[in-house]
Design a protein around this motif. Sequence first.
Motif, mmCIF file in Angstrom:
data_model
loop_
_atom_site.group_PDB
_atom_site.id
_atom_site.type_symbol
_atom_site.label_atom_id
_atom_site.label_comp_id
_atom_site.label_asym_id
_atom_site.label_seq_id
_atom_site.Cartn_x
_atom_site.Cartn_y
_atom_site.Cartn_z
ATOM 1 N N PHE A 3 19.789 16.340 14.642
ATOM 2 C CA PHE A 3 19.303 17.535 15.595
ATOM 3 C C PHE A 3 20.079 18.531 15.938
ATOM 4 N N ASP A 4 19.945 19.633 15.777
ATOM 5 C CA ASP A 4 20.746 20.731 16.345
ATOM 6 C C ASP A 4 20.018 21.702 17.339
ATOM 7 N N GLY A 5 20.894 21.742 18.380
ATOM 8 C CA GLY A 5 20.085 22.471 19.445
ATOM 9 C C GLY A 5 20.944 22.400 20.671
ATOM 10 N N TRP A 6 20.409 22.263 21.826
ATOM 11 C CA TRP A 6 20.990 22.434 23.175
ATOM 12 C C TRP A 6 20.601 21.199 24.225
ATOM 13 N N ILE A 7 21.500 20.823 24.844
ATOM 14 C CA ILE A 7 21.010 19.895 26.069
ATOM 15 C C ILE A 7 21.482 20.154 27.173
ATOM 16 N N VAL A 190 24.807 21.677 20.972
ATOM 17 C CA VAL A 190 25.187 20.412 20.253
ATOM 18 C C VAL A 190 24.404 20.020 19.173
ATOM 19 N N THR A 191 25.176 19.146 18.034
ATOM 20 C CA THR A 191 24.639 18.725 16.949
ATOM 21 C C THR A 191 24.728 16.851 17.304
ATOM 22 N N THR A 192 23.435 16.672 17.255
ATOM 23 C CA THR A 192 23.245 15.031 17.543
ATOM 24 C C THR A 192 22.821 14.374 16.126
ATOM 25 N N THR A 193 23.520 13.483 15.525
ATOM 26 C CA THR A 193 23.332 12.637 14.584
ATOM 27 C C THR A 193 22.946 11.163 15.041
ATOM 28 N N VAL A 194 21.576 10.786 14.320
ATOM 29 C CA VAL A 194 21.145 9.620 14.902
ATOM 30 C C VAL A 194 21.211 8.487 13.493
ATOM 31 N N ALA A 195 21.778 7.536 13.633
ATOM 32 C CA ALA A 195 21.056 6.452 12.412
ATOM 33 C C ALA A 195 19.812 6.197 12.292
ATOM 34 N N PRO A 196 19.147 6.410 11.259
ATOM 35 C CA PRO A 196 17.500 6.048 11.120
ATOM 36 C C PRO A 196 17.506 4.330 11.173
ATOM 37 N N ALA A 197 16.430 3.794 11.892
ATOM 38 C CA ALA A 197 16.123 2.675 11.742
ATOM 39 C C ALA A 197 15.794 1.962 10.833
ATOM 40 N N HIS A 198 15.998 0.944 9.875
ATOM 41 C CA HIS A 198 15.469 0.207 8.981
ATOM 42 C C HIS A 198 15.604 1.317 7.835
ATOM 43 N N ARG A 199 16.500 2.142 7.691
ATOM 44 C CA ARG A 199 16.543 3.130 6.561
ATOM 45 C C ARG A 199 15.377 4.217 6.395
ATOM 46 N N ARG A 200 14.666 4.124 7.477
ATOM 47 C CA ARG A 200 13.549 5.329 7.387
ATOM 48 C C ARG A 200 13.972 6.391 7.855
ATOM 49 N N THR A 201 13.375 7.357 7.225
ATOM 50 C CA THR A 201 13.527 8.823 7.607
ATOM 51 C C THR A 201 12.218 9.619 7.793
ATOM 52 N N ALA A 202 12.311 10.175 9.286
ATOM 53 C CA ALA A 202 11.144 10.946 9.498
ATOM 54 C C ALA A 202 10.793 12.141 8.764
ATOM 55 N N ALA A 203 9.530 12.449 8.349
ATOM 56 C CA ALA A 203 9.057 13.505 7.681
ATOM 57 C C ALA A 203 9.074 14.651 8.680
ATOM 58 N N ALA A 204 9.638 15.881 8.303
ATOM 59 C CA ALA A 204 9.458 17.271 9.131
ATOM 60 C C ALA A 204 7.907 17.630 9.212
#
Length: 220
Positions: A3-7, A190-204
């Motif tokens: 996730f790239d953006g601002w907090i 910030v760039t936030t990197t989140v480990a996907p749960a159960h190897r699932r990747t959300a589709a755009a």
Amino acid sequence: MRFDGWIAGVGTSSGTRIVLGHWQRSPFGPFSDVMLERADGQRLLLAPTRETADFVSETYAFDAVRVTPVCVRVAGATWTVAAGSLELRFVTGRRGLLGLLLRAVPGALARSPAWSALIDRPARLLLPGVRTRGRGPSGRRAWYGARDLWPIRTASGSFEGHGLGTPAPVAPPVRFGFGSVPREPAVTRVTTTVAPAHRRTAAASTSTRTACPGSPPAVL
């Protein structure tokens, strides 16, 4: 999942603390969300779609979740946020020394989880409450790579018809996950990197795009 953006994190004299995520690029497309903690400790998530609400609430901890349009406008230094019964406006100031140092970090390095792990301890010492890596309440891992920082000089707004008061430090720290935002109100790129749960990747998904019509992208 990146996730790239601002907090943006801001406290208020009413005791309500607000954390805004404004994401220009994400696995869900552009979207914004609001994490809000009341003075009594209740933690609330405002997210634009069920998909984003489910993901964020699986990563962090909330007492209530509301799916509602989240609209963010950025015009120069002025940010305007409308999310359900929340109305918020804040103005950023000139970046300080820390912002200048973060801006000098190459983007590729800032996006690396290894870099986030390396600077976690210095970040804790410099900004108490802030962590650049950790596990959320669900066990999902996340890394934060800061790339810039601006202080918030003024802020005003209301929530559920009640004024939020004047800007104040984010104290006590918010309790959504393993860390808080800087104590002094600020916007962090910030760039936030989140480990996907159960190897699932959300589709755009373009259906989660919630930028206000006619609003230019946030470029600071």
